[in-house]
Design an enzyme around this catalytic site. Structure first.
Site, PDB file in Angstrom:
ATOM      1  N   ASP A   1     -26.853  41.690 -39.133  1.00 28.61           N
ATOM      2  CA  ASP A   1     -25.412  41.776 -39.741  1.00 28.61           C
ATOM      3  C   ASP A   1     -25.509  41.666 -41.140  1.00 28.61           C
ATOM      4  O   ASP A   1     -26.615  41.055 -41.532  1.00 28.61           O
ATOM      5  CB  ASP A   1     -24.462  40.692 -39.031  1.00 28.61           C
TER       6      ASP A   1
ATOM      7  N   ASP B   1     -22.725  40.478 -43.968  1.00 26.43           N
ATOM      8  CA  ASP B   1     -22.068  39.233 -44.577  1.00 26.43           C
ATOM      9  C   ASP B   1     -22.216  37.965 -43.974  1.00 26.43           C
ATOM     10  O   ASP B   1     -22.072  37.806 -42.581  1.00 26.43           O
ATOM     11  CB  ASP B   1     -20.647  39.657 -44.665  1.00 26.43           C
TER      12      ASP B   1
END
Length: 252
Positions: free
Chosen positions: A15, A17
């Protein structure tokens, strides 16, 4: 490179953020800067007074990791508000799902331009080490700003592929907690999900990794979300990736 079940680890899917970049907080502040003025105006027009967007709870529970428009819908539902969908041509001042989504994106871009993007050094160290082992790597994000952020940080060429919010729109993929984004990344990397690792800080992303039957799902707790990450299916939850070694991602 064995994951403990007799299967080689062929890919790590990150991922963005809150895992690679310190932009989860940027997104959260952009959401608050979007929702709070809207909620005040809505209350003045319709009553009663509505509670503002609460950090970190509303962010973690209702918008974190989701496609932007889903985040708008899901949060507004908690305040009993159902706006018209609108369209991509709506302006940021329009009271529609698309309008609020556009307003949030403008605020996020403004914060990034003014403040820049900070990185998690521990994550970058693991990314570099995995490249030395020849493990394929991808970035998955619900955000349409994913490539923009990676380019600003000069990280885009570190990964074999990126699957993001633009793919949701262009390829008809479902956003998290559906596993579509992760399975698309594994497909591009020619990797069986059972042989891949997912690293996520959002509950929706952990759920996606588990539903997609990925071999190992790592949850990263950046803000008191450890229990939810664990109960949502993370095999292991860490506060920072300096708690992991390369072998932890290559073996179970």
């Amino acid at each position: 490179m064995d994951n403990g079940q007799g299967l080689p680890t062929c890919a790590v899917i990150w991922d963005l953020d809150g895992v690679i970049t310190r932009t989860a907080d940027t997104h959260a502040r952009a959401w608050k800067a979007t929702f709070d003025p809207f909620l005040r105006a809505w209350s003045e027009r319709h009553g009663p007074q509505l509670a503002p967007f609460a950090l970190p709870d509303d962010y973690l529970e209702h918008v974190d990791g989701k496609p932007r428009l889903d985040g708008v819908r899901d949060f507004l539902a908690t305040r009993g508000i159902a706006l018209p969908e609108g369209s991509g041509t709506d302006g940021s001042q329009d009271w529609t799902i698309h309008g609020l989504g556009k307003a949030k994106n403008a605020r996020f871009r403004e914060l990034v331009e003014n403040e820049g993007v900070q990185l998690y050094d521990s994550t970058l160290a693991l990314i570099r080490s995995l490249r030395g082992y020849g493990v394929s790597q991808a970035v998955v994000s619900s955000s349409k700003n994913c490539r923009y952020i990676l380019e600003r940080c000069d990280l885009l060429d570190r990964f074999e592929t990126v699957v993001d919010g633009n793919d949701i729109e262009q390829r008809g993929l479902a956003g998290k907690p559906s596993p579509d984004l992760f399975t698309e990344a594994a497909k591009r990397l020619k990797c069986n999900p059972a042989e891949a690792v997912v690293v996520e800080d959002a509950v929706s992303g952990v759920k996606a990794g588990r539903e997609g039957r990925f071999g190992l799902v790592i949850g990263v707790d950046r803000g008191g979300n450890r229990e939810m990450l664990s109960t949502s299916g993370a095999d292991r939850v860490v506060s920072d990736l300096d708690e992991l070694k390369v072998d932890d991602l290559l073996k179970r």
